[in-house]
Design an enzyme around this catalytic site. Structure first.
Site, PDB file in Angstrom:
ATOM      1  N   ASN A 351       0.715  -1.442   0.132  1.00  0.00           N
ATOM      2  CA  ASN A 351       0.184   0.178  -0.014  1.00  0.00           C
ATOM      3  C   ASN A 351       1.206   1.549  -0.599  1.00  0.00           C
ATOM      4  O   ASN A 351       0.821   1.969   1.352  1.00  0.00           O
ATOM      5  CB  ASN A 351      -0.908  -0.013   0.753  1.00  0.00           C
ATOM      6  CG  ASN A 351      -1.516   1.194   0.910  1.00  0.00           C
ATOM      7  OD1 ASN A 351      -2.489   2.138   1.554  1.00  0.00           O
ATOM      8  ND2 ASN A 351      -3.238   0.567   0.534  1.00  0.00           N
ATOM      9  N   GLY A 394      -1.672   2.012   4.744  1.00  0.00           N
ATOM     10  CA  GLY A 394      -0.494   2.676   4.622  1.00  0.00           C
ATOM     11  C   GLY A 394      -0.760   4.281   3.345  1.00  0.00           C
ATOM     12  O   GLY A 394      -1.973   4.698   3.810  1.00  0.00           O
ATOM     13  N   ARG A 396      -1.203   4.414   0.253  1.00  0.00           N
ATOM     14  CA  ARG A 396      -2.124   4.894  -0.337  1.00  0.00           C
ATOM     15  C   ARG A 396      -3.622   5.256   0.025  1.00  0.00           C
ATOM     16  O   ARG A 396      -4.557   6.250  -0.345  1.00  0.00           O
ATOM     17  CB  ARG A 396      -2.446   4.099  -1.349  1.00  0.00           C
ATOM     18  CG  ARG A 396      -2.750   3.834  -2.317  1.00  0.00           C
ATOM     19  CD  ARG A 396      -3.277   3.405  -3.367  1.00  0.00           C
ATOM     20  NE  ARG A 396      -3.904   3.924  -4.303  1.00  0.00           N
ATOM     21  CZ  ARG A 396      -5.196   3.481  -4.842  1.00  0.00           C
ATOM     22  NH1 ARG A 396      -5.694   3.272  -3.758  1.00  0.00           N
ATOM     23  NH2 ARG A 396      -6.186   4.406  -6.738  1.00  0.00           N
ATOM     24  N   CYS A 397      -3.316   4.405   1.700  1.00  0.00           N
ATOM     25  CA  CYS A 397      -4.851   5.157   2.405  1.00  0.00           C
ATOM     26  C   CYS A 397      -5.199   6.165   2.323  1.00  0.00           C
ATOM     27  O   CYS A 397      -6.610   6.537   2.923  1.00  0.00           O
ATOM     28  CB  CYS A 397      -4.745   3.563   3.399  1.00  0.00           C
ATOM     29  SG  CYS A 397      -5.176   2.064   2.469  1.00  0.00           S
ATOM     30  N   MET A 398      -3.643   6.611   3.201  1.00  0.00           N
ATOM     31  CA  MET A 398      -3.736   7.662   3.618  1.00  0.00           C
ATOM     32  C   MET A 398      -3.662   9.200   3.002  1.00  0.00           C
ATOM     33  O   MET A 398      -4.052  10.106   3.301  1.00  0.00           O
ATOM     34  CB  MET A 398      -3.076   7.662   4.823  1.00  0.00           C
ATOM     35  CG  MET A 398      -3.040   6.670   6.474  1.00  0.00           C
ATOM     36  SD  MET A 398      -1.485   7.151   7.764  1.00  0.00           S
ATOM     37  CE  MET A 398      -0.227   6.738   6.391  1.00  0.00           C
TER      38      MET A 398
END
Length: 407
Positions: A351, A394, A396-398
């Site tokens: 991620n 990670g 990308r998620c954030m």
């Protein structure tokens, strides 16, 4: 001033991004409520905030504009219509009763906007309201019960909305713990000066309706470029949600094909981007389970009559090669032996957030996978994630890209 927003790929130069710094909502997490709020553990909020600051500053040092969700929400509340709408949607008569809800809305309406924004994401307990607000509802609750539950998953700005070419999907979320997040983003995109009156499309999710099983989350959506979008059908994103988004993309001529891939329905694979991200023109980071030959995959295209044509693909890799017009996709699998790879995938080794072709941000703790990236010519800008990673998300998620070049 309204600005132009466009996200043309996963790997083109990233120019502007929305993040959410850990705040009150994560301080409300406890061992007894974290599962309900979709967290596996409680975090050290202070340390998570420090790690998030390093993440944000890493992006700024690369020339990327960083906008913080709390700032955007605070500024949106300066618009009277936005504040009234948010209070009406977040403080329901049917949840609290008409008299208590009216009293709470009136009290919140007089609150400084930054403090109100803090509660709209961080929640509100009965113990925080003035003693002058009296009601049977108050009398029958403990001071630590929530009037508004916290929204700790706002940390993962990727999921609540996702920009795809010249528009945005404001996503109907699958889990009750996240559904109120969407209202905060709907208000920002409707009333914040940076977005109000903007020349962008709202594909999906901006209506006051029950979307039922048509749920969609941005962690499952990869804008792979060249008129293609890759969407994972996970425990959070359904085939129904994929069809609605695909129809909107085709209606507005923003995509030529949508690749839909079925994901295993378990926690470690909750979104496509937890097992797969696009990191260079021909290169994807993957956890091997998602590219097994038996994984089902379809390409959706317009049927010419407003509907969808569905073509089953032999493999996901083959579908990607056709969509991107390349001979062979390069896959970088999670590093280490079988045990290390499973641990690093759990800690979001796949991620990563691509800043430009071949340059990504990822957690420094994933040493085996980061070593594989390095050997493949991918530059990793490492950030700490000992606390942030406990949320199972990670870089990308954030992050929610607001402006990114195409390929």
């Amino acid at each position: 001033m309204m600005e132009k927003h466009f996200v043309g790929s996963e790997i083109g130069q990233l120019r502007s991004v929305m993040l959410h710094r850990p705040n009150l909502s994560l301080k409300r997490l406890t061992p007894s409520n974290c599962q309900e709020l979709l967290f596996d553990d409680v975090l050290s909020v202070e340390r998570a905030g420090e790690e998030h600051d390093i993440f944000a500053n890493t992006l700024r040092q690369q020339g990327i504009e960083v906008l913080l969700l709390t700032d955007l929400l605070t500024q949106t509340l300066d618009v009277a219509d936005a504040k009234a709408w948010l209070l009406d949607t977040q403080i329901s008569d049917y949840r609290l009763g008409p008299t208590f809800a009216a009293d709470i809305r009136a009290w919140l309406a007089d609150m400084p906007h930054r403090e109100l924004a803090r509660h709209l994401s961080g929640g509100l307990t009965y113990g925080e309201i003035p003693a002058s607000i009296k009601n049977m509802v108050v009398d029958t609750h403990d001071i630590n019960d929530f009037i508004m539950k916290p929204l700790p998953n706002h940390l993962f700005t990727r999921d609540t909305s996702c920009w795809i070419y010249n528009g945005v999907s404001i996503n109907p979320m699958a889990k009750p713990a996240r559904q109120r997040e969407t209202n905060n983003l709907r208000a920002i995109y409707r009333w914040h000066p940076q977005f109000a009156g903007g020349d962008f499309i709202k594909y999906f999710g901006d209506e006051d309706i029950n979307y039922d099983h048509a749920t969609l989350e941005g962690g499952d959506v990869l804008v792979i470029g060249r008129g293609a979008v890759l969407i994972g059908m996970s425990e959070r994103t359904t085939p129904q949600g994929v069809e609605f988004l695909a129809q909107a993309l085709f209606k507005h001529r923003q995509a030529e094909r949508v690749i839909a891939v079925e994901l295993p329905k378990h926690r470690s694979c909750m979104h496509l981007d937890t097992v797969m991200t696009h990191i260079d023109i021909d290169t994807f980071s993957v956890y091997p389970e998602v590219v097994r030959p038996d994984v089902q995959c379809w390409t959706l295209t317009p049927d010419g009559r407003g509907g969808l044509k569905r073509t089953q693909e032999s493999t996901l890799v083959h579908a990607l090669e056709k969509a991107l017009g390349i001979d062979q996709v390069r896959l970088i699998t999670t590093g280490g032996d079988a045990f290390e790879a499973e641990r690093e995938q759990w800690n979001d080794a796949n991620n990563v957030l691509t800043l430009r072709p071949g340059v990504v941000v990822g957690y420094e703790r994933n040493i085996w996978t980061n070593e594989k990236y390095d050997k493949a010519g991918i530059t990793v800008l490492p950030i700490p994630g000992d606390e942030l990673g406990r949320g199972r998300g990670g870089a990308r998620c954030m992050s929610c890209p607001l402006e990114r070049d195409g390929i």
